[in-house]
Motif scaffolding. Structure first.
Motif, PDB file in Angstrom:
ATOM      1  N   ASP A  30      42.917  44.990  18.974  1.00 45.76           N
ATOM      2  CA  ASP A  30      43.317  46.309  19.472  1.00 45.76           C
ATOM      3  C   ASP A  30      42.536  47.435  18.802  1.00 45.76           C
ATOM      4  N   MET A  31      42.042  47.177  17.586  1.00 50.41           N
ATOM      5  CA  MET A  31      41.331  48.223  16.848  1.00 50.41           C
ATOM      6  C   MET A  31      39.993  48.588  17.486  1.00 50.41           C
ATOM      7  N   PHE A  32      39.399  47.642  18.233  1.00 55.43           N
ATOM      8  CA  PHE A  32      38.052  47.936  18.732  1.00 55.43           C
ATOM      9  C   PHE A  32      37.777  47.471  20.156  1.00 55.43           C
ATOM     10  N   GLU A  33      38.644  46.650  20.727  1.00 58.44           N
ATOM     11  CA  GLU A  33      38.303  45.986  21.989  1.00 58.44           C
ATOM     12  C   GLU A  33      37.964  46.965  23.102  1.00 58.44           C
ATOM     13  N   GLU A  34      38.741  48.034  23.253  1.00 55.77           N
ATOM     14  CA  GLU A  34      38.508  48.967  24.355  1.00 55.77           C
ATOM     15  C   GLU A  34      37.224  49.774  24.176  1.00 55.77           C
ATOM     16  N   LYS A  35      36.666  49.773  22.965  1.00 58.99           N
ATOM     17  CA  LYS A  35      35.437  50.523  22.710  1.00 58.99           C
ATOM     18  C   LYS A  35      34.185  49.686  22.958  1.00 58.99           C
ATOM     19  N   VAL A  36      34.372  48.405  23.236  1.00 57.85           N
ATOM     20  CA  VAL A  36      33.234  47.527  23.512  1.00 57.85           C
ATOM     21  C   VAL A  36      32.791  47.747  24.953  1.00 57.85           C
ATOM     22  N   GLU A  37      31.528  48.104  25.137  1.00 61.37           N
ATOM     23  CA  GLU A  37      31.057  48.538  26.452  1.00 61.37           C
ATOM     24  C   GLU A  37      30.837  47.373  27.419  1.00 61.37           C
ATOM     25  N   ASN A  38      30.250  46.301  26.954  1.00 56.10           N
ATOM     26  CA  ASN A  38      29.850  45.209  27.848  1.00 56.10           C
ATOM     27  C   ASN A  38      30.700  43.969  27.594  1.00 56.10           C
ATOM     28  N   LYS A  39      32.004  44.147  27.723  1.00 59.88           N
ATOM     29  CA  LYS A  39      32.949  43.103  27.341  1.00 59.88           C
ATOM     30  C   LYS A  39      33.231  42.142  28.488  1.00 59.88           C
ATOM     31  N   LEU A  40      33.314  40.860  28.134  1.00 60.68           N
ATOM     32  CA  LEU A  40      33.840  39.818  29.008  1.00 60.68           C
ATOM     33  C   LEU A  40      34.992  39.164  28.254  1.00 60.68           C
ATOM     34  N   LEU A  41      36.033  38.776  28.963  1.00 70.03           N
ATOM     35  CA  LEU A  41      37.265  38.346  28.300  1.00 70.03           C
ATOM     36  C   LEU A  41      37.697  36.958  28.759  1.00 70.03           C
ATOM     37  N   LEU A  42      37.998  36.104  27.775  1.00 73.36           N
ATOM     38  CA  LEU A  42      38.587  34.792  28.040  1.00 73.36           C
ATOM     39  C   LEU A  42      39.852  34.675  27.200  1.00 73.36           C
ATOM     40  N   GLU A  43      40.985  34.397  27.852  1.00 76.77           N
ATOM     41  CA  GLU A  43      42.257  34.265  27.148  1.00 76.77           C
ATOM     42  C   GLU A  43      42.871  32.906  27.461  1.00 76.77           C
ATOM     43  N   TYR A  44      43.449  32.295  26.435  1.00 78.11           N
ATOM     44  CA  TYR A  44      44.041  30.972  26.587  1.00 78.11           C
ATOM     45  C   TYR A  44      45.422  30.967  25.936  1.00 78.11           C
ATOM     46  N   ILE A  45      46.413  30.524  26.693  1.00 76.35           N
ATOM     47  CA  ILE A  45      47.749  30.347  26.125  1.00 76.35           C
ATOM     48  C   ILE A  45      47.790  28.972  25.465  1.00 76.35           C
ATOM     49  N   VAL A  46      48.137  28.953  24.186  1.00 77.77           N
ATOM     50  CA  VAL A  46      48.077  27.724  23.397  1.00 77.77           C
ATOM     51  C   VAL A  46      49.483  27.345  22.950  1.00 77.77           C
ATOM     52  N   GLY A  47      49.886  26.129  23.241  1.00 77.61           N
ATOM     53  CA  GLY A  47      51.192  25.647  22.803  1.00 77.61           C
ATOM     54  C   GLY A  47      51.217  25.414  21.300  1.00 77.61           C
ATOM     55  N   LYS A  48      52.405  25.460  20.734  1.00 74.40           N
ATOM     56  CA  LYS A  48      52.534  25.291  19.289  1.00 74.40           C
ATOM     57  C   LYS A  48      52.162  23.887  18.827  1.00 74.40           C
ATOM     58  N   ASP A  49      52.109  22.949  19.774  1.00 77.58           N
ATOM     59  CA  ASP A  49      51.760  21.578  19.414  1.00 77.58           C
ATOM     60  C   ASP A  49      50.249  21.362  19.361  1.00 77.58           C
TER      61      ASP A  49
ATOM     62  N   PHE B  30      32.988  41.059  35.111  1.00 75.05           N
ATOM     63  CA  PHE B  30      31.703  41.494  35.649  1.00 75.05           C
ATOM     64  C   PHE B  30      31.345  42.823  35.006  1.00 75.05           C
ATOM     65  N   ILE B  31      30.151  42.886  34.427  1.00 76.81           N
ATOM     66  CA  ILE B  31      29.685  44.116  33.797  1.00 76.81           C
ATOM     67  C   ILE B  31      28.883  44.891  34.834  1.00 76.81           C
ATOM     68  N   GLY B  32      29.442  45.949  35.333  1.00 75.78           N
ATOM     69  CA  GLY B  32      28.780  46.732  36.367  1.00 75.78           C
ATOM     70  C   GLY B  32      29.799  47.538  37.141  1.00 75.78           C
TER      71      GLY B  32
END
Length: 397
Positions: A162-181, A228-230
């Motif tokens: 949160d401290m810097f993510e929105e300030k990154v200009e050419n960002k691509l994002l991958l998110e993964y939900i990970v189980g506790k196991d 997509f960056i554009g």
């Protein structure tokens, strides 16, 4: 194509696939951002008291520093970040920062171990414009996030992003939900394979002719982030049980989320306004009351038209069961929420006179990313009072 990495053993596993799409140039592994610019302790590998080669390599780089300078001068086109290195124990020694085990390997036991809170507060100071400038020198910055329910570690990493993510200009994002196991650092090969394949898609020949997005159902929010960056103009459309349910106005925002209210099967369809690329649908997600967030449901009185943005804030942050207003004017509801006549509602409701103070409280509780998106989503409003208010908010953040 060259890639630099600020990451952990997770990304090291990913780079070991033969079809990993990049050649690794610089790799900061299992280190905190705090340690990157600290004073070096010149140390040779033979002086590091451990037999594990990986630990020797990490400690040698940590103690001798110098890696961040390579990043600042790098000719790599791509940067990948996962920040799981922040989970290592960090110690302060002579006003500099090192992995705790790095100091222990050279028999320095007088360092002060930092608590998570101390580390977080220091990172708030260290992650400054100069750090952001280094990230923005890359053509692509791929952010890899792992989300775990009710995990303090996951919240800690998310707070750093949160401290810097929105300030990154050419960002691509991958998110993964990970189980506790799942042990992210020693997971089945399929876990790392999925990440590798997702990264490979960013370099495919058809990258610009398809709609790649990260999708996520978290609590009662189904969202997409366009990878997509554009400059493109999108319409985001929510499908409920196979039928179009609601859609956004045309927007250039790469992020959009829908709040889910009722149990059903949902998916998002992303459309380009110019129809130059075929629309794409997300996976289908079954939303149940069990997956609903714990935000309190309530009825809210609709304000006058100049203050509808206050209602929009609460819709975005609260589970609203219904809106008290003019059901004749809003026969189909407002933003998918039923509108009732006052005579139809027997429960207590939040009066319009209290919306301002409630909305301000909700805004003050927003994290940096949510707040920034709130500003972007409303800065094209025709409401001059809202524009003045947002300008004031921006000056205070």
């Amino acid at each position: 194509m060259l890639v630099d990495i600020i990451g952990s053993r997770v990304l090291r596993h990913v780079t070991e696939f033969k079809n990993f799409p990049y050649k690794v140039n610089n790799f900061i592994i299992d280190q905190s951002i705090l340690t990157l610019t600290s004073e070096p302790i010149p140390t040779s590998m033979k002086d590091i008291n451990t037999t594990e080669l990986t630990d020797i390599t990490i400690a040698h780089r940590d103690l001798n520093k110098g890696q961040w300078e390579k990043f600042k001068k790098s000719n790599s086109s791509v940067l990948i970040i996962d920040l799981l290195g922040e989970l290592r124990s960090i110690s302060e020694y002579k006003q500099s920062y090192y992995n705790t085990d790095s100091l222990e390997y050279i028999n320095i036991n007088s360092g002060k171990k930092l608590s998570r809170v101390e580390q977080f507060r220091l990172l708030q100071k260290y992650i400054d414009d100069s750090f952001i400038d280094v990230l923005n020198q890359y053509e692509k910055v791929i952010i890899v996030k792992f989300i775990e329910d009710n995990s303090e570690e996951s919240d800690f990493i998310a707070g750093i992003f949160d401290m810097f993510e929105e300030k990154v200009e050419n960002k691509l994002l991958l998110e993964y939900i990970v189980g506790k196991d799942i042990d992210k650092f020693d997971a089945p090969i399929e876990f790392y394979h999925e990440i590798n394949m997702d990264i490979k898609r960013f370099e495919s020949d058809s990258y610009e002719s398809q709609l790649l997005f990260n999708e996520l159902l978290l609590d009662n929010e189904l969202s997409v982030y366009m990878n997509f960056i554009g400059d493109r103009e999108y319409i985001y459309e929510l499908y409920k049980n196979g039928k179009s349910f609601k859609k956004s106005k045309p927007t250039r925002s790469r992020f959009f989320k829908f709040q889910l209210k009722e149990p059903a099967k949902y998916r998002i369809r992303v459309n380009l306004v110019d129809n130059s690329i075929q629309p794409r649908l997300s996976k289908t997600y079954e939303f149940t009351t069990d997956s609903h967030s714990n935000k309190a449901s309530q009825f809210i009185e609709m304000p006058d038209k100049n203050n509808l943005w206050l209602l929009d804030v609460l819709i975005d942050t609260t589970n609203i069961e219904g809106i008290i207003g003019n059901p004749f004017k809003y026969g189909e509801g407002y933003q998918g929420i039923p509108v009732y006549d006052p005579s139809e509602v027997k429960q207590d409701f939040l009066p319009a006179s209290k919306l301002l103070s409630t909305a301000l409280k909700k805004i003050s509780e927003m994290d940096h990313i949510t707040f920034t998106r709130f500003l972007k989503n409303n800065e094209d409003s025709n409401n001059t009072l809202l524009i003045d208010f947002l300008t004031y908010l921006r000056s205070k953040r």
